[in-house]
Design a protein around this motif. Structure first.
Motif, PDB file in Angstrom:
ATOM      1  N   SER A 333      37.017  89.940  54.668  1.00 47.04           N
ATOM      2  CA  SER A 333      37.514  89.085  53.588  1.00 47.04           C
ATOM      3  C   SER A 333      37.083  87.636  53.808  1.00 47.04           C
ATOM      4  O   SER A 333      36.977  87.162  54.938  1.00 47.04           O
ATOM      5  CB  SER A 333      39.045  89.154  53.529  1.00 47.04           C
ATOM      6  N   THR A 334      36.822  86.946  52.706  1.00 41.87           N
ATOM      7  CA  THR A 334      36.455  85.533  52.791  1.00 41.87           C
ATOM      8  C   THR A 334      37.652  84.615  52.560  1.00 41.87           C
ATOM      9  O   THR A 334      37.528  83.400  52.690  1.00 41.87           O
ATOM     10  CB  THR A 334      35.377  85.209  51.729  1.00 41.87           C
ATOM     11  N   LEU A 335      38.816  85.200  52.222  1.00 39.77           N
ATOM     12  CA  LEU A 335      40.008  84.392  51.988  1.00 39.77           C
ATOM     13  C   LEU A 335      40.576  83.915  53.314  1.00 39.77           C
ATOM     14  O   LEU A 335      40.725  84.703  54.259  1.00 39.77           O
ATOM     15  CB  LEU A 335      41.065  85.214  51.238  1.00 39.77           C
ATOM     16  N   SER A 336      40.885  82.637  53.401  1.00 39.83           N
ATOM     17  CA  SER A 336      41.427  82.076  54.628  1.00 39.83           C
ATOM     18  C   SER A 336      42.749  82.760  54.984  1.00 39.83           C
ATOM     19  O   SER A 336      43.647  82.865  54.149  1.00 39.83           O
ATOM     20  CB  SER A 336      41.671  80.576  54.455  1.00 39.83           C
ATOM     21  N   PRO A 337      42.886  83.234  56.227  1.00 41.54           N
ATOM     22  CA  PRO A 337      44.153  83.857  56.625  1.00 41.54           C
ATOM     23  C   PRO A 337      45.324  82.887  56.564  1.00 41.54           C
ATOM     24  O   PRO A 337      46.465  83.290  56.353  1.00 41.54           O
ATOM     25  CB  PRO A 337      43.881  84.328  58.064  1.00 41.54           C
ATOM     26  N   LEU A 338      45.031  81.601  56.737  1.00 39.81           N
ATOM     27  CA  LEU A 338      46.086  80.584  56.651  1.00 39.81           C
ATOM     28  C   LEU A 338      46.626  80.485  55.225  1.00 39.81           C
ATOM     29  O   LEU A 338      47.844  80.422  55.008  1.00 39.81           O
ATOM     30  CB  LEU A 338      45.545  79.223  57.106  1.00 39.81           C
ATOM     31  N   ILE A 339      45.727  80.472  54.255  1.00 44.79           N
ATOM     32  CA  ILE A 339      46.145  80.414  52.849  1.00 44.79           C
ATOM     33  C   ILE A 339      46.862  81.702  52.455  1.00 44.79           C
ATOM     34  O   ILE A 339      47.884  81.667  51.755  1.00 44.79           O
ATOM     35  CB  ILE A 339      44.932  80.170  51.930  1.00 44.79           C
ATOM     36  N   LEU A 340      46.341  82.835  52.920  1.00 44.77           N
ATOM     37  CA  LEU A 340      46.959  84.117  52.598  1.00 44.77           C
ATOM     38  C   LEU A 340      48.381  84.188  53.157  1.00 44.77           C
ATOM     39  O   LEU A 340      49.315  84.624  52.465  1.00 44.77           O
ATOM     40  CB  LEU A 340      46.121  85.262  53.166  1.00 44.77           C
ATOM     41  N   THR A 341      48.557  83.748  54.388  1.00 45.96           N
ATOM     42  CA  THR A 341      49.885  83.758  55.007  1.00 45.96           C
ATOM     43  C   THR A 341      50.837  82.851  54.241  1.00 45.96           C
ATOM     44  O   THR A 341      51.994  83.214  53.990  1.00 45.96           O
ATOM     45  CB  THR A 341      49.789  83.304  56.471  1.00 45.96           C
ATOM     46  N   TRP A 342      50.364  81.659  53.897  1.00 41.98           N
ATOM     47  CA  TRP A 342      51.191  80.727  53.107  1.00 41.98           C
ATOM     48  C   TRP A 342      51.576  81.360  51.770  1.00 41.98           C
ATOM     49  O   TRP A 342      52.735  81.265  51.336  1.00 41.98           O
ATOM     50  CB  TRP A 342      50.421  79.425  52.860  1.00 41.98           C
ATOM     51  N   LEU A 343      50.623  82.007  51.132  1.00 45.08           N
ATOM     52  CA  LEU A 343      50.862  82.591  49.813  1.00 45.08           C
ATOM     53  C   LEU A 343      51.896  83.714  49.869  1.00 45.08           C
ATOM     54  O   LEU A 343      52.800  83.790  49.030  1.00 45.08           O
ATOM     55  CB  LEU A 343      49.543  83.119  49.243  1.00 45.08           C
ATOM     56  N   ILE A 344      51.776  84.584  50.866  1.00 46.41           N
ATOM     57  CA  ILE A 344      52.740  85.673  51.016  1.00 46.41           C
ATOM     58  C   ILE A 344      54.146  85.115  51.227  1.00 46.41           C
ATOM     59  O   ILE A 344      55.116  85.549  50.583  1.00 46.41           O
ATOM     60  CB  ILE A 344      52.356  86.590  52.199  1.00 46.41           C
ATOM     61  N   ALA A 345      54.271  84.127  52.129  1.00 42.97           N
ATOM     62  CA  ALA A 345      55.579  83.530  52.405  1.00 42.97           C
ATOM     63  C   ALA A 345      56.136  82.822  51.176  1.00 42.97           C
ATOM     64  O   ALA A 345      57.343  82.898  50.887  1.00 42.97           O
ATOM     65  CB  ALA A 345      55.465  82.546  53.576  1.00 42.97           C
ATOM     66  N   ALA A 346      55.270  82.134  50.434  1.00 35.41           N
ATOM     67  CA  ALA A 346      55.718  81.397  49.249  1.00 35.41           C
ATOM     68  C   ALA A 346      56.233  82.344  48.171  1.00 35.41           C
ATOM     69  O   ALA A 346      57.277  82.094  47.544  1.00 35.41           O
ATOM     70  CB  ALA A 346      54.569  80.541  48.705  1.00 35.41           C
ATOM     71  N   ILE A 347      55.521  83.443  47.940  1.00 32.46           N
ATOM     72  CA  ILE A 347      55.950  84.415  46.928  1.00 32.46           C
ATOM     73  C   ILE A 347      57.296  85.019  47.310  1.00 32.46           C
ATOM     74  O   ILE A 347      58.204  85.143  46.480  1.00 32.46           O
ATOM     75  CB  ILE A 347      54.888  85.522  46.761  1.00 32.46           C
ATOM     76  N   LEU A 348      57.441  85.372  48.585  1.00 32.60           N
ATOM     77  CA  LEU A 348      58.703  85.945  49.040  1.00 32.60           C
ATOM     78  C   LEU A 348      59.833  84.925  48.964  1.00 32.60           C
ATOM     79  O   LEU A 348      60.966  85.258  48.617  1.00 32.60           O
ATOM     80  CB  LEU A 348      58.556  86.454  50.478  1.00 32.60           C
ATOM     81  N   ARG A 349      59.532  83.680  49.268  1.00 32.41           N
ATOM     82  CA  ARG A 349      60.545  82.610  49.207  1.00 32.41           C
ATOM     83  C   ARG A 349      61.076  82.458  47.789  1.00 32.41           C
ATOM     84  O   ARG A 349      62.286  82.385  47.573  1.00 32.41           O
ATOM     85  CB  ARG A 349      59.921  81.302  49.679  1.00 32.41           C
ATOM     86  N   VAL A 350      60.175  82.408  46.813  1.00 31.98           N
ATOM     87  CA  VAL A 350      60.588  82.256  45.420  1.00 31.98           C
ATOM     88  C   VAL A 350      61.380  83.476  44.961  1.00 31.98           C
ATOM     89  O   VAL A 350      62.385  83.351  44.245  1.00 31.98           O
ATOM     90  CB  VAL A 350      59.356  82.045  44.511  1.00 31.98           C
TER      91      VAL A 350
END
Length: 439
Positions: A333-350
């Protein structure tokens, strides 16, 4: 299919917590069991994995979290927090009272949980605002920004400490990186954000039932230097270890600093010091000090269980080999693991509201990315932490704490609190990505 199993598990977690209002700990255990079975584990094997995750997580974190709570409680009950606040305010003067309040909250926020920090500092916010003749939120928003930022980014707070254990990150480095990122996040999300509001928009009615704080007399409080050094002692000891590791790795003192810089040992030393400086040295009897310890531990029982539940979920993902599947996908994958981790946490937070659950669940899902991509585990911790404090709304206890303490409408709470934590989250992600460029 592993990804489908994770999606079903996360969806079930949302249903249990949002629709059925089930406790987060119980919800996490049910989801862990379901995901394990979906991935081909027998019920007994899934339960064994859950028990392993529970024990492993609590074994690593209990000492740190408990001692952190004790240190904060001793500082509160002794008047140490009030001493730090009033000394800084006096030093900076009324014109720079906002800066003094931010520094106070940042220092106190290292030792106190978010909820405890609010209880301790909100009465002081009211006092400062009245004395300086400024709107309550002009002081309150930066203070809250500092508390929530420290809560999300800086060990020994439960969230980043627990997530660090999942990613097997160095707590010392996580603390240093966390503080570096926290500084701009607090400034932008706090003082600078308040400048976007008109003076009348920052006004709030002080709830009379809340503004009845225990006012410590001058002679009752410990000195400023004593209060500051005691509250910061864990940070100082851990920072010394990091400094020696980086600049003097072969030094003869390395074994010593390696021991005292261990987070559990650093907090134990700090608690022993606090028992003297915040207790015995202030004329308190030992049974009175021990009562503070008991009260502090009882207040974090559910936090420990939720963290343990997150650890159980992580262990099931590992034992069912979902982690290897995710690692295989991310290797290409070319998606940054840092961005992916942030995104997963953000979606779950909301969706869920709980920062702890969001951070731990995201960490469990993203843990394989560290080995697959070679990304810094410490930055992964902070990416999950940043995501876990993004847009907070009516499903988050912090939203209601902020709303009720400042006596605001839901609309005004969203306009101030919800936007503020989102700004902090985005600045945190930006900080993580910038630091990653230099590693």
């Amino acid at each position: 299919m592993p990804i489908l199993s994770i999606c079903i598990g996360v969806a079930l977690l949302l249903v249990l917590m949002l629709a059925f209002k089930l406790n987060a700990f119980i919800s996490l255990l049910i989801v862990s069991l379901v995901v394990g079975i979906l991935e081909g584990m027998t019920p007994n094997a899934a339960m064994a994995s859950i028990q392993s995750g529970l024990g492993g997580t609590l074994g690593n974190l209990t000492i740190i979290i408990v001692f952190g709570a004790i240190l904060g409680k001793l500082m509160t009950d002794s008047g140490g927090a009030q001493r730090i606040a009033m000394t800084l305010i006096k030093a900076f003067g009324k014109k720079r009272v906002q800066l003094a309040a931010v520094l106070t909250a940042s220092v106190v926020g290292i030792a106190l949980f978010f909820e405890t920090g609010v209880v301790v500092l909100i009465p002081l916010v009211f006092t400062i605002a009245i004395a300086a003749g400024v709107p309550v939120l002009y002081i309150g928003m930066p203070v809250i920004a500092a508390l929530i930022t420290m809560h999300g980014f800086v060990p020994p707070h439960p969230g980043p400490t627990a997530v660090a254990s999942v990613f097997e990150a160095n707590l010392g480095k996580t603390l240093i990186y966390g503080i570096i990122i926290a500084i701009p996040a607090i400034i932008i999300g706090g003082p600078l954000f308040t400048k976007l509001f008109k003076k009348e928009d920052l006004e709030a009615d002080i709830p009379k039932e809340l503004f009845n704080p225990k006012e410590f007399k001058e002679e009752e409080m410990p000195g400023f230097v004593t209060s500051l050094l005691t509250s910061l002692m864990p940070v100082i000891l851990i920072a010394i270890k990091v400094f020696v590791e980086i600049f003097m790795p072969k030094s003869s003192i390395m074994p010593v600093v390696d021991f005292i810089g261990n987070p559990a040992v650093a907090l134990l030393i700090s608690v022993i010091l606090a028992i003297f400086t915040f207790g015995l040295n202030r004329g308190k009897k030992m049974n009175e000090i021990m009562k503070s310890l008991t009260d502090s531990v009882s207040g974090i029982a559910m936090i420990l269980l939720i963290i343990a539940g997150g650890g159980a979920f992580k262990q099931v993902l590992i034992d069912s080999h979902i982690d290897q599947y995710i690692a295989g996908i991310m290797a290409e994958s070319t998606l940054s693991p840092l961005i992916l981790t942030w995104l997963i946490a953000a979606i779950l937070r909301v969706a869920i509201g709980s920062a702890t659950v969001a951070g731990m669940t995201a960490a469990g899902i993203a843990a394989p990315l560290v080995g697959a991509t070679g990304v810094s585990p410490e930055l992964m911790v902070l990416a999950a932490g940043a995501g876990s404090i993004t847009f907070s709304h009516v499903n988050d206890a912090g939203f209601w704490i902020y709303k009720e303490y400042f006596n605001l409408s839901i609309g005004k709470t969203i306009k101030t609190w919800s936007v503020m934590v989102t700004i902090i989250s985005l600045v945190g992600l930006a900080g993580v990505l910038i630091i990653n460029m230099f590693l």
